[in-house]
Scaffold this active site. Structure first.
Site, mmCIF file in Angstrom:
data_model
loop_
_atom_site.group_PDB
_atom_site.id
_atom_site.type_symbol
_atom_site.label_atom_id
_atom_site.label_comp_id
_atom_site.label_asym_id
_atom_site.label_seq_id
_atom_site.Cartn_x
_atom_site.Cartn_y
_atom_site.Cartn_z
ATOM 1 C CE LYS A 195 -3.597 2.293 3.225
ATOM 2 N NZ LYS A 195 -4.501 1.981 3.555
ATOM 3 C CE LYS A 248 -6.105 1.799 -0.430
ATOM 4 N NZ LYS A 248 -6.052 1.955 0.524
HETATM 5 C C1 PBG Z 1 -7.360 3.512 5.913
HETATM 6 C C2 PBG Z 1 -7.224 2.688 4.431
HETATM 7 C C3 PBG Z 1 -7.493 3.992 3.507
HETATM 8 C C4 PBG Z 1 -7.727 3.783 2.223
HETATM 9 C C5 PBG Z 1 -8.614 2.384 2.386
HETATM 10 N N1 PBG Z 1 -8.293 2.353 3.510
HETATM 11 C C6 PBG Z 1 -7.047 5.494 3.129
HETATM 12 C C7 PBG Z 1 -5.230 5.919 3.338
HETATM 13 O O1 PBG Z 1 -4.700 4.792 3.754
HETATM 14 O O2 PBG Z 1 -5.314 7.122 3.703
HETATM 15 C C8 PBG Z 1 -7.985 4.624 0.592
HETATM 16 C C9 PBG Z 1 -9.379 3.793 -0.509
HETATM 17 C C10 PBG Z 1 -9.686 4.725 -1.254
HETATM 18 O O3 PBG Z 1 -8.425 5.832 -1.428
HETATM 19 O O4 PBG Z 1 -10.305 4.364 -2.181
HETATM 20 N N2 PBG Z 1 -6.129 3.084 5.905
#
Ligand code: PBG
Length: 319
Positions: A195, A248
């Protein structure tokens, strides 16, 4: 053999041929719809940066899901927006926490729906970071305790798959051990393994009310410059017991999806995130692109890169 014996245009000559010979398919089976749930009644609050997406209270969400299930929705990923935030993220693992309530309601109403729960604390803490903060820093090992508790609460509520998204070292191992100890051997883990610290999450932070109040997430989420490190992240999570590996965001990271697909022999998921959705919708609303066909093309590219599952806000319109 060269032209004219070979004419590749023959393979594209009409839609009968084209559709039979498509190498890649996007079907409802592969799509996972993210949903934002909050306590209350009668709520269907539009998310301004994500046209067509809403924050729901459960009473309004259930009929919506009913309609989508009829159209072929098979899987959802749930995010909770609690009524109360505190430094220990208590609402994330409370038995009556919003996610636990939502999972119980959905598994009861829709036995054939695969219910996945996001496991993270940024929505549940006043500072908006994904765990316990000590001396201005995210305390990795202190956060693991909360992760274990939350995984058990979600599994107890009936979640099919737990999806930890905090990029906390050891999160997968912690969850697997906690679940196994409590008798949840059959609950799966889908790890947000790679991520990235991405600006494409902008709209989500409005949607889930989880923007960090200070600093950023770069000490736990990955540097967009790195690919080798993504393979290490995925490898470690697989060793710790992850059943499904997630990458992601998706679109700017298709190379990572492909490399993880080729390196490991596990199911791969990709998260087509909020900013990717917002760009397409904004251009569509301006009449600059056809958002429906662009969305289909993007999802096809994510499948072609190697994703088995795609988490996408477009799931709704595609059904
Ligand atoms: C929280 C989380 C996020 C997303 C999914 N879980 C945001 C982040 O890490 O700041 C992003 C999902 C999206 O942008 O559609 N941990």
């Amino acid at each position: 053999m060269a032209f004219p014996a070979n004419r590749l245009r023959r393979l594209r000559i009409n839609s009968l041929v084209r559709s039979r010979l498509a190498e890649t398919e996007v079907s409802s089976r592969q799509l996972i719809l993210p949903l934002f749930v909050r306590p209350g009644r009668g709520l269907r609050t539009p998310i301004s940066s994500m046209p067509g997406q809403f924050q729901w209270s459960l009473d309004r969400l259930i009929p919506e899901i009913q309609a989508l299930v009829r159209r072929g929705l098979r899987s959802v990923l749930l995010f909770g927006i609690p009524s109360r935030k505190d430094n220990r993220a208590s609402e994330a693992y409370a038995a009556q926490g919003i996610i636990q309530q939502a999972v119980r309601a959905m598994k009861k109403k829709f036995p054939d729906l695969l219910v996945i729960t996001d496991l993270c604390f940024c929505e549940y803490t006043p500072h908006g970071h994904c765990g316990i903060i000590r001396n201005g820093h995210l305390d990795n090992d202190a956060t693991l305790g909360l992760i274990a508790k939350t995984a058990i609460a979600q599994a107890r509520a009936g979640a099919d798959i737990i999806a930890p998204s905090g990029m906390i070292d050891g999160m997968v191992k912690t969850i697997r051990q906690a679940l196994d100890r409590q008798g949840f051997q059959n609950t799966l883990i889908m790890s947000y393994a790679a991520k990235y610290a991405s600006s494409f999450y902008g709209p989500f932070r409005e949607a889930a009310d989880c923007a960090p109040r200070f600093g950023n997430r770069k000490s736990y989420q990955m540097n967009p410059a790195n690919a080798e490190e993504a393979l290490r992240e995925a490898g470690m999570d697989i060793d710790e017991g992850a059943d499904i590996i997630m990458i992601k965001p998706a679109l700017a990271y298709l190379d990572i999806i492909r490399r993880v697909r080729e390196t490991y022999h596990v199911p791969v998921a990709a998260y087509n995130v909020s900013g990717e959705y917002a760009m397409v919708k904004a251009a569509g609303q301006n009449g600059w692109m056809d958002d429906k066909t662009v969305a289909r093309e993007i999802l096809t590219s994510i499948r072609r890169a190697g994703a088995d599952l795609i988490i996408t806000y477009h799931a709704k319109e595609l059904l």
